[in-house]
Design a protein around this motif. Structure first.
Motif, mmCIF file in Angstrom:
data_model
loop_
_atom_site.group_PDB
_atom_site.id
_atom_site.type_symbol
_atom_site.label_atom_id
_atom_site.label_comp_id
_atom_site.label_asym_id
_atom_site.label_seq_id
_atom_site.Cartn_x
_atom_site.Cartn_y
_atom_site.Cartn_z
ATOM 1 N N GLY A 1 -1.928 -2.033 -14.051
ATOM 2 C CA GLY A 1 -0.783 -2.930 -14.090
ATOM 3 C C GLY A 1 -0.729 -3.745 -12.806
ATOM 4 N N ASP A 2 0.408 -3.676 -12.112
ATOM 5 C CA ASP A 2 0.582 -4.441 -10.874
ATOM 6 C C ASP A 2 0.485 -3.566 -9.631
ATOM 7 O OD1 ASP A 2 2.868 -3.074 -11.519
ATOM 8 O OD2 ASP A 2 4.241 -4.772 -11.292
ATOM 9 N N LEU A 3 -0.128 -2.384 -9.764
ATOM 10 C CA LEU A 3 -0.265 -1.465 -8.632
ATOM 11 C C LEU A 3 -1.726 -1.281 -8.263
ATOM 12 C CD1 LEU A 3 1.128 0.657 -6.720
ATOM 13 C CD2 LEU A 3 0.568 2.359 -8.475
ATOM 14 N N ALA A 4 -2.062 -1.515 -7.004
ATOM 15 C CA ALA A 4 -3.403 -1.217 -6.511
ATOM 16 C C ALA A 4 -3.583 0.295 -6.451
ATOM 17 C CB ALA A 4 -3.610 -1.834 -5.134
ATOM 18 N N THR A 5 -4.662 0.792 -7.025
ATOM 19 C CA THR A 5 -4.851 2.244 -7.094
ATOM 20 C C THR A 5 -5.026 2.871 -5.705
ATOM 21 O OG1 THR A 5 -7.223 1.883 -7.535
ATOM 22 C CG2 THR A 5 -5.783 2.219 -9.429
ATOM 23 N N GLU A 6 -5.475 2.104 -4.721
ATOM 24 C CA GLU A 6 -5.595 2.638 -3.372
ATOM 25 C C GLU A 6 -4.240 3.024 -2.786
ATOM 26 O OE1 GLU A 6 -7.388 -0.431 -1.054
ATOM 27 O OE2 GLU A 6 -5.528 -1.606 -0.875
ATOM 28 N N LEU A 7 -3.159 2.479 -3.363
ATOM 29 C CA LEU A 7 -1.824 2.772 -2.851
ATOM 30 C C LEU A 7 -1.255 4.085 -3.375
ATOM 31 C CD1 LEU A 7 -0.170 -0.773 -2.950
ATOM 32 C CD2 LEU A 7 -1.015 0.491 -0.961
ATOM 33 N N VAL A 8 -1.895 4.701 -4.363
ATOM 34 C CA VAL A 8 -1.407 5.994 -4.860
ATOM 35 C C VAL A 8 -1.493 7.035 -3.756
ATOM 36 C CG1 VAL A 8 -1.769 7.830 -6.550
ATOM 37 C CG2 VAL A 8 -2.029 5.426 -7.232
ATOM 38 N N SER A 9 -2.636 7.134 -3.115
ATOM 39 C CA SER A 9 -2.794 8.055 -1.987
ATOM 40 C C SER A 9 -1.838 7.705 -0.863
ATOM 41 C CB SER A 9 -4.243 7.998 -1.483
ATOM 42 O OG SER A 9 -4.386 8.650 -0.259
ATOM 43 N N HIS A 10 -1.701 6.422 -0.572
ATOM 44 C CA HIS A 10 -0.839 6.005 0.531
ATOM 45 C C HIS A 10 0.625 6.310 0.244
ATOM 46 C CE1 HIS A 10 0.121 3.913 4.173
ATOM 47 N NE2 HIS A 10 0.874 3.030 3.548
ATOM 48 N N PHE A 11 1.030 6.174 -1.010
ATOM 49 C CA PHE A 11 2.400 6.504 -1.387
ATOM 50 C C PHE A 11 2.703 7.960 -1.071
ATOM 51 C CE2 PHE A 11 5.583 8.166 -4.249
ATOM 52 C CZ PHE A 11 6.558 7.191 -4.279
ATOM 53 N N TRP A 12 1.837 8.862 -1.512
ATOM 54 C CA TRP A 12 2.122 10.288 -1.312
ATOM 55 C C TRP A 12 1.941 10.715 0.134
ATOM 56 C CZ3 TRP A 12 5.361 12.103 -4.314
ATOM 57 C CH2 TRP A 12 5.388 11.757 -5.659
ATOM 58 N N TYR A 13 1.025 10.054 0.864
ATOM 59 C CA TYR A 13 0.910 10.308 2.305
ATOM 60 C C TYR A 13 2.231 9.971 3.000
ATOM 61 C CZ TYR A 13 -0.687 9.921 7.160
ATOM 62 O OH TYR A 13 -0.825 10.075 8.515
ATOM 63 N N SER A 14 2.772 8.790 2.703
ATOM 64 C CA SER A 14 4.003 8.347 3.351
ATOM 65 C C SER A 14 5.177 9.243 2.978
ATOM 66 C CB SER A 14 4.303 6.896 2.946
ATOM 67 O OG SER A 14 3.245 6.038 3.340
ATOM 68 N N PHE A 15 5.250 9.653 1.724
ATOM 69 C CA PHE A 15 6.306 10.564 1.277
ATOM 70 C C PHE A 15 6.213 11.896 2.017
ATOM 71 C CE2 PHE A 15 7.540 14.103 -1.465
ATOM 72 C CZ PHE A 15 8.827 13.756 -1.840
ATOM 73 N N ALA A 16 5.044 12.507 2.020
ATOM 74 C CA ALA A 16 4.877 13.826 2.635
ATOM 75 C C ALA A 16 5.126 13.779 4.140
ATOM 76 C CB ALA A 16 3.469 14.363 2.356
ATOM 77 N N GLU A 17 4.747 12.689 4.782
ATOM 78 C CA GLU A 17 4.975 12.544 6.223
ATOM 79 C C GLU A 17 6.464 12.577 6.541
ATOM 80 O OE1 GLU A 17 3.181 9.721 9.720
ATOM 81 O OE2 GLU A 17 3.886 8.726 7.898
ATOM 82 N N GLN A 18 7.275 11.924 5.705
ATOM 83 C CA GLN A 18 8.716 11.889 5.945
ATOM 84 C C GLN A 18 9.390 13.212 5.586
ATOM 85 O OE1 GLN A 18 10.150 9.341 7.564
ATOM 86 N NE2 GLN A 18 8.075 8.507 7.675
ATOM 87 N N VAL A 19 8.926 13.861 4.532
ATOM 88 C CA VAL A 19 9.487 15.165 4.151
ATOM 89 C C VAL A 19 9.067 16.247 5.139
ATOM 90 C CG1 VAL A 19 9.548 16.927 2.318
ATOM 91 C CG2 VAL A 19 9.575 14.508 1.720
ATOM 92 N N ARG A 20 7.943 16.029 5.824
ATOM 93 C CA ARG A 20 7.328 17.009 6.723
ATOM 94 C C ARG A 20 6.944 18.260 5.924
ATOM 95 N NH1 ARG A 20 11.726 15.272 9.131
ATOM 96 N NH2 ARG A 20 12.818 17.269 8.955
ATOM 97 N N CYS A 21 6.052 18.008 4.966
ATOM 98 C CA CYS A 21 5.565 19.098 4.130
ATOM 99 C C CYS A 21 4.055 19.054 4.059
ATOM 100 C CB CYS A 21 6.159 18.993 2.721
ATOM 101 S SG CYS A 21 5.590 17.571 1.753
ATOM 102 N N ASN A 22 3.470 20.145 3.613
ATOM 103 C CA ASN A 22 2.068 20.162 3.221
ATOM 104 C C ASN A 22 2.011 19.717 1.765
ATOM 105 O OD1 ASN A 22 0.655 23.120 4.872
ATOM 106 N ND2 ASN A 22 1.747 21.384 5.702
#
Length: 202
Positions: free
Chosen positions: A135-156
């Motif tokens: 669709g309108d989402l670059a697949t390389e951003l899937v990893s980046h999305f979850w990296y950014s989420f986990a960094e803010q939650v401070r989780c593994n």
């Protein structure tokens, strides 16, 4: 005998405004899976709707971003704001199960997500996509999305696509697996005391 603790719904709202985006997120962890997601990136809206439904979270997301540039800033800032909101809703993490994992099949695809709400950030992502966009989402951003989420939650957060062919199926299975793993991790569990750690703090 100690009294059983009384729990209230865990909820939070955050707004993040930069020169690139204006993002608002409202989240209830103890919800029913309702969602209203309008990020300007249609495929991301679809994935966030799935994430809320399978996590049992109530979620509202609004994003006004510089989509005339591309979708990167919007996707990243939605992930950051969602992670901050998730962390705020968790509060002191009292009585949470802490760990969660899930395997989710999507036709020919199988994805696994494992989470530890430890207060320490670490991220592992193992998935290959055959298409540059869905669709309108670059697949390389899937990893980046979850990296950014986990960094803010401070989780593994460990994510792996064990096998599969269809890129849409792979990404959908990832979002569903993360949702179900988080649902398990935030579950209240009074059996082992208020903090699931021998250190006494998460």
């Amino acid at each position: 005998m100690a009294a059983t603790p009384t729990f209230t719904p865990r909820t939070a709202s955050r707004r993040r405004t930069t020169g690139e985006t204006d993002v608002e997120v409202s989240l209830t962890l103890d919800g029913t899976g309702r969602s209203d997601c309008q990020t300007g990136v249609g495929f991301l809206d679809h994935m966030l709707t799935l994430w809320a439904h399978h996590g049992g979270f109530d979620l509202a997301v609004r994003c006004q971003g510089d989509l005339h540039v591309d979708e990167h800033h919007s996707v990243e800032d939605v992930a950051i704001t969602l992670g901050q909101t998730f962390a705020e809703a968790l509060g002191d993490k009292a009585y949470i199960a802490r760990y969660g994992h899930a395997y989710v099949p999507m036709d020919e695809t199988l994805a696994r997500a494992v989470v530890d709400l430890s207060g320490r950030f670490y991220f592992v992502f193992a998935a290959d996509f055959d298409r540059p966009t869905v669709g309108d989402l670059a697949t390389e951003l899937v990893s980046h999305f979850w990296y950014s989420f986990a960094e803010q939650v401070r989780c593994n957060l460990h994510i792996q696509v064990l096998y599969g062919q269809n890129t849409h199926h792979k990404i959908e299975a990832i979002f569903k697996a993360v949702a179900r793993a988080l649902r398990e991790a935030v579950r209240r569990d009074v059996q082992f005391g208020s903090v699931r750690s021998t250190k006494g703090v998460l």
